[in-house]
Design a protein around this motif. Structure first.
Motif, PDB file in Angstrom:
ATOM      1  N   GLU A  34       7.072 -38.760  16.801  1.00 55.81           N
ATOM      2  CA  GLU A  34       6.713 -39.611  17.934  1.00 55.81           C
ATOM      3  C   GLU A  34       6.880 -38.853  19.244  1.00 55.81           C
ATOM      4  O   GLU A  34       7.820 -38.082  19.419  1.00 55.81           O
ATOM      5  CB  GLU A  34       7.590 -40.856  17.942  1.00 55.81           C
ATOM      6  CG  GLU A  34       7.450 -41.709  16.700  1.00 55.81           C
ATOM      7  CD  GLU A  34       8.455 -42.841  16.695  1.00 55.81           C
ATOM      8  OE1 GLU A  34       9.149 -43.028  17.715  1.00 55.81           O
ATOM      9  OE2 GLU A  34       8.541 -43.530  15.677  1.00 55.81           O
ATOM     10  N   SER A  36       7.680 -40.094  22.161  1.00 56.55           N
ATOM     11  CA  SER A  36       8.872 -40.532  22.893  1.00 56.55           C
ATOM     12  C   SER A  36      10.117 -39.822  22.380  1.00 56.55           C
ATOM     13  O   SER A  36      11.002 -39.459  23.150  1.00 56.55           O
ATOM     14  CB  SER A  36       9.033 -42.047  22.777  1.00 56.55           C
ATOM     15  OG  SER A  36       9.220 -42.422  21.423  1.00 56.55           O
ATOM     16  N   ARG A  37      10.179 -39.625  21.076  1.00 55.84           N
ATOM     17  CA  ARG A  37      11.327 -38.919  20.500  1.00 55.84           C
ATOM     18  C   ARG A  37      11.324 -37.456  20.939  1.00 55.84           C
ATOM     19  O   ARG A  37      12.371 -36.877  21.230  1.00 55.84           O
ATOM     20  CB  ARG A  37      11.298 -38.997  18.988  1.00 55.84           C
ATOM     21  CG  ARG A  37      12.492 -38.299  18.348  1.00 55.84           C
ATOM     22  CD  ARG A  37      12.543 -38.484  16.875  1.00 55.84           C
ATOM     23  NE  ARG A  37      12.769 -39.888  16.572  1.00 55.84           N
ATOM     24  CZ  ARG A  37      12.593 -40.439  15.391  1.00 55.84           C
ATOM     25  NH1 ARG A  37      12.192 -39.705  14.386  1.00 55.84           N
ATOM     26  NH2 ARG A  37      12.820 -41.714  15.195  1.00 55.84           N
ATOM     27  N   ARG A  38      10.152 -36.859  21.014  1.00 47.54           N
ATOM     28  CA  ARG A  38      10.054 -35.465  21.469  1.00 47.54           C
ATOM     29  C   ARG A  38      10.509 -35.344  22.920  1.00 47.54           C
ATOM     30  O   ARG A  38      11.195 -34.399  23.286  1.00 47.54           O
ATOM     31  CB  ARG A  38       8.619 -34.966  21.339  1.00 47.54           C
ATOM     32  CG  ARG A  38       8.173 -34.812  19.924  1.00 47.54           C
ATOM     33  CD  ARG A  38       6.736 -34.376  19.861  1.00 47.54           C
ATOM     34  NE  ARG A  38       6.283 -34.326  18.474  1.00 47.54           N
ATOM     35  CZ  ARG A  38       5.065 -34.030  18.119  1.00 47.54           C
ATOM     36  NH1 ARG A  38       4.141 -33.755  19.028  1.00 47.54           N
ATOM     37  NH2 ARG A  38       4.733 -34.003  16.849  1.00 47.54           N
TER      38      ARG A  38
END
Length: 104
Positions: A34, A36-38
């Motif tokens: 994802e 956002s996680r990155r």
């Protein structure tokens, strides 16, 4: 690598580097990650990468200083000191490049 300190610091740097690499592979290169996680992981990835880099620089400089006890006033001693200075300047340049804001 002739003493315990060299083996210990080199093994820690290698251990941290492998963990950093595996985590970055699954976060950034593995399909399905994802965005956002990155984005959340990027500052930590940068910080831990800098810590590993500075630990490697400290290991190199410590190793050079261990050899300098035997080569105080010879030509090899001057080459050793110049190598240490270049390593230190390289570390400062990389650190400033990572820390300072980019203009793009």
């Amino acid at each position: 690598l002739f003493n315990y300190q060299c083996w210990d610091s080199s093994s820690h740097v290698t251990f941290l580097y492998v963990h950093q690499w595996v985590l970055a592979f699954f976060a950034y290169c593995f399909p399905g990650g994802e965005m956002s996680r990155r984005g959340t992981l990027l500052p930590w990835h940068t910080f831990v990468g800098m810590v590993i880099f500075l630990l490697a620089v400290a290991t190199a400089l410590t190793g050079l200083s261990g050899f300098s006890n035997y080569l105080l006033l010879s030509t090899k001693g001057y080459i050793l000191n110049f190598t240490g200075l270049l390593i230190l300047l390289f570390a400062i340049t990389v650190t400033l490049t990572v820390i300072l804001p980019r203009g793009y």
